[in-house]
Structures are given as structure tokens and as C-alpha cells.
Design a protein around this motif. Structure first.
Motif, short mmCIF file in Angstrom:
data_model
loop_
_atom_site.label_atom_id
_atom_site.label_comp_id
_atom_site.label_asym_id
_atom_site.label_seq_id
_atom_site.Cartn_x
_atom_site.Cartn_y
_atom_site.Cartn_z
N ALA A 97 0.83 -1.21 0.00
CA ALA A 97 0.00 0.00 0.00
C ALA A 97 0.87 1.25 0.00
O ALA A 97 0.52 2.26 -0.63
CB ALA A 97 -0.92 0.00 1.22
N GLU A 98 2.01 1.20 0.70
CA GLU A 98 2.89 2.36 0.76
C GLU A 98 3.80 2.45 -0.47
O GLU A 98 4.18 3.55 -0.88
CB GLU A 98 3.75 2.31 2.03
CG GLU A 98 4.61 3.54 2.22
CD GLU A 98 5.33 3.57 3.56
OE1 GLU A 98 6.20 4.45 3.75
OE2 GLU A 98 5.04 2.69 4.42
N PHE A 99 4.15 1.29 -1.03
CA PHE A 99 5.05 1.26 -2.21
C PHE A 99 4.34 0.49 -3.33
O PHE A 99 4.69 -0.66 -3.62
CB PHE A 99 6.38 0.60 -1.86
CG PHE A 99 7.12 1.27 -0.72
CD1 PHE A 99 8.02 2.29 -0.96
CD2 PHE A 99 6.91 0.86 0.59
CE1 PHE A 99 8.70 2.91 0.07
CE2 PHE A 99 7.59 1.47 1.64
CZ PHE A 99 8.48 2.50 1.38
N PRO A 100 3.34 1.09 -3.96
CA PRO A 100 2.49 0.36 -4.92
C PRO A 100 3.17 0.07 -6.26
O PRO A 100 2.71 -0.79 -7.01
CB PRO A 100 1.28 1.27 -5.09
CG PRO A 100 1.80 2.65 -4.80
CD PRO A 100 2.87 2.48 -3.77
N ARG A 101 4.25 0.79 -6.59
CA ARG A 101 4.89 0.61 -7.91
C ARG A 101 6.38 0.31 -7.74
O ARG A 101 7.04 0.88 -6.88
CB ARG A 101 4.72 1.86 -8.76
CG ARG A 101 3.28 2.15 -9.14
CD ARG A 101 3.18 3.40 -10.02
NE ARG A 101 1.79 3.69 -10.36
CZ ARG A 101 0.96 4.36 -9.57
NH1 ARG A 101 1.40 4.83 -8.41
NH2 ARG A 101 -0.28 4.59 -9.94
N GLY A 102 6.87 -0.57 -8.58
CA GLY A 102 8.31 -0.84 -8.63
C GLY A 102 8.81 -1.83 -7.60
O GLY A 102 10.01 -2.13 -7.55
N LEU A 103 7.91 -2.35 -6.75
CA LEU A 103 8.31 -3.28 -5.68
C LEU A 103 7.42 -4.52 -5.69
O LEU A 103 6.20 -4.41 -5.68
CB LEU A 103 8.22 -2.60 -4.31
CG LEU A 103 8.43 -3.49 -3.08
CD1 LEU A 103 9.86 -4.04 -3.05
CD2 LEU A 103 8.14 -2.73 -1.79
N LYS A 104 8.06 -5.69 -5.70
CA LYS A 104 7.35 -6.96 -5.55
C LYS A 104 7.63 -7.52 -4.17
O LYS A 104 8.78 -7.50 -3.72
CB LYS A 104 7.80 -7.97 -6.60
CG LYS A 104 7.40 -7.63 -8.03
CD LYS A 104 7.87 -8.73 -8.99
CE LYS A 104 7.48 -8.39 -10.43
NZ LYS A 104 7.97 -9.44 -11.37
N VAL A 105 6.60 -8.00 -3.50
CA VAL A 105 6.76 -8.69 -2.22
C VAL A 105 6.36 -10.14 -2.45
O VAL A 105 5.18 -10.46 -2.59
CB VAL A 105 5.93 -8.05 -1.09
CG1 VAL A 105 6.17 -8.79 0.22
CG2 VAL A 105 6.28 -6.57 -0.94
N LEU A 106 7.37 -11.03 -2.52
CA LEU A 106 7.15 -12.43 -2.86
C LEU A 106 6.91 -13.27 -1.61
O LEU A 106 7.40 -12.95 -0.52
CB LEU A 106 8.35 -12.98 -3.63
CG LEU A 106 8.78 -12.19 -4.87
CD1 LEU A 106 9.99 -12.84 -5.51
CD2 LEU A 106 7.63 -12.09 -5.87
N ARG A 107 6.15 -14.34 -1.76
CA ARG A 107 5.88 -15.27 -0.67
C ARG A 107 6.61 -16.59 -0.93
O ARG A 107 6.60 -17.10 -2.05
CB ARG A 107 4.40 -15.57 -0.55
CG ARG A 107 3.47 -14.37 -0.51
CD ARG A 107 2.05 -14.92 -0.56
NE ARG A 107 1.01 -13.92 -0.49
CZ ARG A 107 0.39 -13.39 -1.54
NH1 ARG A 107 0.77 -13.76 -2.76
NH2 ARG A 107 -0.58 -12.52 -1.39
N ASP A 108 7.21 -17.14 0.13
CA ASP A 108 7.81 -18.48 0.07
C ASP A 108 7.52 -19.12 1.42
O ASP A 108 8.36 -19.13 2.32
CB ASP A 108 9.31 -18.38 -0.20
CG ASP A 108 9.96 -19.76 -0.34
OD1 ASP A 108 9.25 -20.78 -0.22
OD2 ASP A 108 11.19 -19.81 -0.52
N TYR A 109 6.30 -19.64 1.57
CA TYR A 109 5.82 -20.10 2.87
C TYR A 109 5.87 -21.62 3.00
O TYR A 109 5.60 -22.34 2.03
CB TYR A 109 4.37 -19.67 3.11
CG TYR A 109 4.13 -18.18 3.16
CD1 TYR A 109 5.15 -17.28 3.45
CD2 TYR A 109 2.86 -17.67 2.91
CE1 TYR A 109 4.91 -15.91 3.50
CE2 TYR A 109 2.61 -16.29 2.96
CZ TYR A 109 3.63 -15.43 3.25
OH TYR A 109 3.39 -14.08 3.29
#
Length: 354
Positions: free
Chosen positions: A214-226
Motif C-alpha cells: 500500500a505504501e510502495f504500490p509501484r516498482g516493488l514486488k513482495v514475494l511469498r515463500d511459505y
């Protein structure tokens, strides 16, 4: 075989690998920690000649002769333990001592890496405790006169007729309020009660992921490895959200240049650890949560001090985010470690599980 084994079962509670040998060097018992270190079961190790499992068996052969003739109370030396299944050798510090039983020797094998890590963890815990006391004392020392300064500025402002002079009192009041906010943040972990409930670590991660995107909506991916098999555990959900958020937020800010390029990346990775030792204790299960980014890395000048209060690698940073994160994790009997190099920074949260 059963009666000797039952006599040694208490050794399974130790985090240090231990073997019990007869006077000739044949294995009578190995504890769980040594099974883990060698990748072999105690059943397969029972009756084997332990010196054969060292790159250079001669020091242990000599030590066994000395133990038989009571030449020493305990002998220490460095060695390389052969791990056949892993096809490598583990550097260990060997401590060999005669048992109180006739024709029996106790061998303790402390991995050199583990010893170094334990010393580092002890330093981190001592530093965290010292930081906590420093923060509390410093915050209280600032807080007491701060109220007087602000109140005096307000009273002075009421007596002034000049608007230009009132601007100076407003500066005093604003700066006093800014310091008050800083003090409140310093004292926050010690004021707020520890609210314990069932925690799903992936719900924590998803909450953090939502806030970061929400704070960094562009240019950043937050990937999951659960690892979805990780069970729920008792903890303070809000504290853990804040701890992971502080680390992730720091990572996102460090990724400023990559965000502009559009290839910034943060990975939230969860794993289960079994039979792990940290904080001088051995745990059957532990949560290992990684926050990994592809940023420039932690500056060398602050690498050893990043968990200290008021230490920041970013201009304008308060230097409190990681300090508070470490405090919240330690309240769960865990700890945070950092491994950083240019292009990859990995903050690892370790928390024991029931």
C-alpha cells in the motif's frame, strides 16, 4: 544394550554432540545432537570405532590411551569430524574425559561454527539487555524536563504581545512535542502489556505484505515463500506484525533506487527448524522467518551495530525500527540475525515453537 542406553538418555537434553565410548574407542551411546551432526542414527553408530570417523584419528587414539591410564582429567584439541553421508568434514573442538564408570570415556564434540555462533548470540543478548536499560533510563531522563520546557514555553507565549516572538515559542513547543514522540516510541515496548493469543505467522506476513504494498504500490514486488505446515503458536500478534513490518519497511526504504528502476524485491520466507540451538538453549522446533531484499546491503560502518538504538543507515531515520523489532522478538524468547552483502540482505527471525 537397553540398560546402558537408558542410563545415557539424559544426554539427549544437551545441545552439544556427545558420545560415550568404551576404553577401546567403541561407541556405547551417542546423543541426539551427535546424530544430527553426523547424519547417522545411534543404532548405526553403536559399536563402531569412533576414531575412524575423524580425518586424523591419531589424536583420539592417543587420548584414549591417556584416559585409560588416568593421565588427565580432561583433554581438549581441535579436529575434523568426517560426515560420510554429507561427504564433508565438520571442524569440532573435542573434549575427552574419563567417566566415573570403569572402562568408559565421555567425548564432547562442540562444532567450531556453533561455538562461534553461541558467543555471537550471547553478545547480542547482552547488548540487547544493555540497550533496553539504556533506553528506559535515557527516555525517563528526557521525559521529566521535557514537560517543564513545553509548559514554560506555553506560559511565555501567553505573556507575549509580539507575533514574531511567539513564533520562537512555537518552535520550542513543536520541538518538545517531537522529542516527546521519540520518547514515547522508546518506551512503547516496556509500557504495552504482552497480549498472548494463537498466532498464525502467515497471517502476520500477509498483513505486513499488504501494508508495504500500500505504501510502495509501484516498482516493488513482495514475494511469498511459505511453509504452510508451520503450526500456530502462542504469542503477541500485534508485536510480531510490528517487528516484521519494521524490518520490511527498512528493506523497502533501502530499495529506493531499485524501486525507481522497477526491479525491487522483498521475499517473505518461512521454514521449520528441528533440533536447533540458539540463545544457549536447544529447541525441538523453531520458526525461521526470513525477510530478504535485493537492495544495496547494510553499510559496513554499522553492520555490527544495526540493532543498537538511534543507529540508522538512512538519512533522517530514527534508528529505532530494528531495536524495537529485536525487543518484540526477544519477548517471544527469540532473536533476529542479519546476513548482508550488496544485492542481498537477509534478516532472519528465530522463535521457538511448542
Amino acid at each position: 544394550m537397553n540398560s546402558p542406553v537408558s542410563r545415557f538418555l539424559a544426554l539427549d537434553l544437551l545441545a552439544t554432540p556427545v558420545a560415550v565410548l568404551d576404553g577401546q574407542g567403541m561407541v556405547r551411546f551417542v546423543n541426539a545432537a551427535l546424530e544430527d551432526a553426523m547424519g547417522l542414527s545411534r543404532r548405526s553408530l553403536f559399536g563402531v570405532y569412533l576414531p575412524d570417523y575423524f580425518v586424523d584419528p591419531q589424536p583420539m587414539v592417543t587420548a584414549l590411551v591417556g584416559a585409560q591410564s588416568n593421565e588427565f582429567a580432561a583433554l581438549r584439541y581441535e579436529a575434523q569430524l568426517r560426515r560420510i553421508l554429507h561427504n564433508d568434514a565438520l571442524p569440532v573442538h573435542v573434549i575427552l574425559a574419563p567417566s566415573d564408570q570403569t572402562d568408559e570415556v565421555i567425548v564432547e564434540l562442540l562444532p567450531v561454527e556453533q561455538q562461534t555462533r553461541q558467543e555471537r548470540e550471547e553478545r547480542l543478548l547482552e547488548q540487547a539487555q544493555a540497550n533496553k536499560e539504556l533506553i528506559r533510563n535515557l527516555a525517563h531522563e528526557i521525559k521529566n524536563p521535557l514537560g517543564g520546557i513545553r509548559g514554560s514555553a506555553q506560559l511565555l507565549e501567553m505573556e507575549l504581545d509580539s507575533k514574531e516572538l511567539s513564533e520562537y515559542t512555537q518552535v520550542i513547543i513543536r520541538e518538545a512535542d517531537r522529542l516527546q514522540t521519540l520518547v514515547d516510541r522508546l518506551l512503547a515496548p516496556h509500557r504495552r502489556p504482552h497480549v498472548v493469543s494463537d498466532v498464525n505467522i502467515h497471517e502476520v506476513c500477509e498483513r505486513v505484505r499488504t501494508l508495504i504494498l500500500a505504501e510502495f504500490p509501484r516498482g516493488l514486488k513482495v514475494l511469498r515463500d511459505y511453509d504452510i505446515s508451520i503450526p500456530e503458536f502462542r504469542g503477541d500478534r500485534e508485536q510480531l506484525i510490528q517487528a516484521v513490518l519494521n524490518i520490511s519497511h527498512n528493506a523497502a526504504q533501502a530499495l529506493h533506487e531499485r524501486i525507481l528502476q522497477g526491479d525491487a524485491q522483498i521475499t517473505l520466507k518461512s521454514r521449520i527448524l528441528r533440533q536447533v540451538t540458539f540463545g544457549k538453549q536447544r529447541y525441538r522446533l523453531a520458526l525461521e522467518l526470513h525477510v530478504i531484499d535485493n537492495g544495496p546491503g547494510v553499510p559496513d560502518s554499522i553492520k555490527d551495530r544495526i540493532f543498537f538504538p538511534l543507529i540508522s543507515g538512512r538519512e533522517g531515520g530514527s534508528g529505532l525500527g530494528l531495536t524495537l523489532a529485536q525487543t518484540f522478538v526477544q519477548q517471544h524468547h527469540g532473536m533476529i540475525e542479519c546476513d548482508s552483502e550488496p544485492g542481498r540482505t537477509d534478516f532472519k527471525i528465530l522463535i521457538p515453537l511448542p
